[in-house]
Design an enzyme around this catalytic site. Structure first.
Site, PDB file in Angstrom:
ATOM      1  N   ASP A  12      -3.151  11.572  -3.868  1.00  0.00           N
ATOM      2  CA  ASP A  12      -4.192  10.790  -4.532  1.00  0.00           C
ATOM      3  C   ASP A  12      -4.622  11.597  -5.761  1.00  0.00           C
ATOM      4  OD1 ASP A  12      -6.273   8.887  -4.934  1.00  0.00           O
ATOM      5  OD2 ASP A  12      -7.676  10.215  -3.897  1.00  0.00           O
ATOM      6  N   ASP A  14      -8.141  11.204  -7.918  1.00  0.00           N
ATOM      7  CA  ASP A  14      -9.571  11.537  -7.912  1.00  0.00           C
ATOM      8  C   ASP A  14      -9.974  12.087  -6.552  1.00  0.00           C
ATOM      9  OD1 ASP A  14     -11.019   9.545 -10.367  1.00  0.00           O
ATOM     10  OD2 ASP A  14      -8.922   9.307  -9.809  1.00  0.00           O
ATOM     11  N   ASP A 171      -8.452  11.767  -0.103  1.00  0.00           N
ATOM     12  CA  ASP A 171      -9.788  12.089   0.407  1.00  0.00           C
ATOM     13  C   ASP A 171     -10.555  10.879   0.916  1.00  0.00           C
ATOM     14  OD1 ASP A 171      -9.958  11.207  -2.363  1.00  0.00           O
ATOM     15  OD2 ASP A 171     -12.078  11.733  -2.256  1.00  0.00           O
TER      16      ASP A 171
END
Length: 219
Positions: A12, A14, A171
């Site tokens: 991922d 961000d 996240d």
């Protein structure tokens, strides 16, 4: 724990490779300031950064007003963000060393993000350490985005690697959902943007890491 070495690791963006919260928060506050509304603190907006413009605007405006003004508010937010996209954004500590180590181990790398491609393409050139990552799948690259597994499967296909030979690191709950649905080993970036109201222990990630370099201990 002994794990089979992956052929590829998908990240991922961000909250996993880049700490983008400062610029996302600044964009939100620019929109709020233009309407003379109270600004949002870093403590408030940082845990919401992985939820993108919708999550940030819902927090600031409330769900009802956001739904009524969705297009107007998102347009203003995305313009404000694009105007100052890399002022405060930085690679997480350890990311550079991690990417170098993966290269040494001959492990392919890709980025799979829900960030719109226009913003992804604007942001990445600011970080030369990410230039070697040739496969980048954004939120609008395909007709579907995470938590749908297709963006991850598409990245694996672009790399020429089977999904089972990939690890996916993110996240957010949708990252773990997408990785599990794609048949990949999933790793939660616990150092990223996780709100206190969320319950990441219920997301069923295969592993958690507290820093980017913790990933190396799994290899």
């Amino acid at each position: 724990m002994s794990l089979t070495k992956p052929q590829a690791i998908l990240f991922d963006l961000d909250g996993t490779l880049l700490d983008t919260a400062p610029d996302l928060g600044a964009a939100l506050n620019k929109v709020l300031a233009a309407e003379e509304r109270p600004l949002v603190t870093a403590e408030e907006y940082t845990p919401l950064a992985s939820h993108g413009s919708a999550g940030l605007l819902k927090h600031a405006y409330g769900i009802d007003e956001f739904e009524q003004r969705k297009h107007e508010l998102r347009t203003a937010f995305l313009q404000a963000y694009a105007d100052s996209i890399a002022n405060g954004t930085a690679l997480y500590p350890g990311v550079i060393d991690l990417l170098e180590a993966l290269k040494t181990h001959s492990i392919a790398v890709a980025i799979v993000t829900n960030k719109p491609s226009k913003l992804t393409e604007q942001l990445l050139p600011y970080y030369p350490q990410l230039h070697a990552i040739d496969v980048v799948v954004s939120g609008d690259t395909l007709a579907v985005a995470k938590p749908h597994p297709e963006p991850l499967l598409h990245a694996a296909q672009q790399l020429g690697v089977s999904a089972e030979a990939c690890w996916y690191i993110g996240d957010a709950e949708r990252d773990i959902q997408a990785g599990r649905a794609a048949g990949m080993r999933t790793i939660l970036a616990a150092y990223g943007y996780i709100h206190s109201s969320e319950q990441p222990h219920l997301w069923q990630a295969d592993h958690q890491i507290q820093t980017p370099l913790d990933l190396l201990s799994l290899l």
